[in-house]
Design a protein around this motif. Structure first.
Motif, PDB file in Angstrom:
ATOM      1  N   PRO A 132      -1.441   2.679  -0.192  1.00  0.00           N
ATOM      2  CA  PRO A 132      -2.556   2.382   0.707  1.00  0.00           C
ATOM      3  C   PRO A 132      -3.320   1.178   0.147  1.00  0.00           C
ATOM      4  N   LEU A 133      -3.150   0.023   0.761  1.00  0.00           N
ATOM      5  CA  LEU A 133      -3.745  -1.202   0.228  1.00  0.00           C
ATOM      6  C   LEU A 133      -5.091  -1.534   0.856  1.00  0.00           C
ATOM      7  N   GLY A 134      -5.521  -0.734   1.807  1.00  0.00           N
ATOM      8  CA  GLY A 134      -6.816  -0.943   2.436  1.00  0.00           C
ATOM      9  C   GLY A 134      -7.666   0.306   2.429  1.00  0.00           C
ATOM     10  N   SER A 174      -2.266  -1.022   5.428  1.00  0.00           N
ATOM     11  CA  SER A 174      -3.675  -0.649   5.279  1.00  0.00           C
ATOM     12  C   SER A 174      -3.847   0.774   4.769  1.00  0.00           C
ATOM     13  N   SER A 175      -3.192   1.739   5.433  1.00  0.00           N
ATOM     14  CA  SER A 175      -3.317   3.131   4.987  1.00  0.00           C
ATOM     15  C   SER A 175      -2.163   3.572   4.101  1.00  0.00           C
ATOM     16  N   GLU A 233      -8.117  -2.077  -7.719  1.00  0.00           N
ATOM     17  CA  GLU A 233      -7.110  -2.738  -8.553  1.00  0.00           C
ATOM     18  C   GLU A 233      -6.743  -1.869  -9.765  1.00  0.00           C
ATOM     19  N   ILE A 234      -7.724  -1.183 -10.321  1.00  0.00           N
ATOM     20  CA  ILE A 234      -7.460  -0.286 -11.456  1.00  0.00           C
ATOM     21  C   ILE A 234      -6.531   0.842 -11.023  1.00  0.00           C
ATOM     22  N   ASN A 235      -6.801   1.443  -9.867  1.00  0.00           N
ATOM     23  CA  ASN A 235      -5.944   2.510  -9.344  1.00  0.00           C
ATOM     24  C   ASN A 235      -4.544   1.986  -9.047  1.00  0.00           C
ATOM     25  N   LEU A 236      -4.448   0.788  -8.461  1.00  0.00           N
ATOM     26  CA  LEU A 236      -3.146   0.197  -8.151  1.00  0.00           C
ATOM     27  C   LEU A 236      -2.322  -0.008  -9.425  1.00  0.00           C
ATOM     28  N   PRO A 269      -0.833   7.275  -3.103  1.00  0.00           N
ATOM     29  CA  PRO A 269      -2.223   6.830  -3.208  1.00  0.00           C
ATOM     30  C   PRO A 269      -2.810   6.957  -4.615  1.00  0.00           C
ATOM     31  N   THR A 270      -2.184   7.758  -5.485  1.00  0.00           N
ATOM     32  CA  THR A 270      -2.746   7.981  -6.820  1.00  0.00           C
ATOM     33  C   THR A 270      -1.660   7.870  -7.886  1.00  0.00           C
TER      34      THR A 270
END
Length: 169
Positions: free
Chosen positions: A107-109, A66-67, A117-120, A87-88
């Motif tokens: 961090p998936l949550g 989550s985090s 999704e764009i950031n991932l 995270p970025t």
């Protein structure tokens, strides 16, 4: 590079997206967690990641919870793992170039909103875009590479061998 994808059950619905974002960067194996299977905590998944890396079944693992923090801490507690919290896209780029680790925790949550999704996708892209361990900035390459060697040596020095670890766990 052989890449494993596995995340904590708390973010089970993100598994396929995590796999899809990663599959263009090497031979990628999706280890789950999948819907309709037992739930696994980030601690249990970190142990699985340790076994995957230690056995050389994979070279690198893309993971998260989550985090992303819990998974990073759990992974960094185990032998043979150097895990970055990413995270970025900027964090991913620097982790790959400087730290030359073998696990990325995302961090998936947390703060996963309309552009999640764009950031991932951008984060995974920046992680794998260039070779690992080349240093950054380039003028500091030698120093950065020496620091990474020291971190890896400390990692091996202060953590038990995986077999010894498993016997005492």
């Amino acid at each position: 590079m052989k890449i494993g994808v596995i995340q904590a059950s708390s973010q089970i619905e993100k598994n396929n997206m995590l796999y899809e974002c990663t599959k263009g960067y090497g031979e990628v194996i999706n280890f789950g967690c999948f819907e309709n299977e037992e739930n696994y905590s980030y601690v249990e998944i970190a142990l699985e990641i340790c076994l995957l890396i230690s056995s050389q079944a994979v070279d690198f693992v893309v993971t998260g919870c989550s985090s992303g923090q819990g998974m990073m801490i759990a992974c960094n507690s185990l032998p043979h793992l150097i895990c970055g919290y990413l995270p970025t896209p900027q964090d991913a780029y620097l982790f790959g170039r400087i730290n030359d680790g073998n696990v990325a925790s995302l961090p998936l949550g947390l703060n996963y909103g309309w552009a999640g999704e764009i950031n991932l996708k951008a984060t995974i892209q920046q992680l794998f875009e260039e070779p690992f361990g080349i240093g950054y900035p380039l003028k500091d390459t030698k120093r950065k590479q020496e620091d990474t060697k020291k971190i890896k040596a400390l990692n091996q020095l202060f953590k038990k061998d995986i077999i010894e670890f498993l016997r005492s766990f």
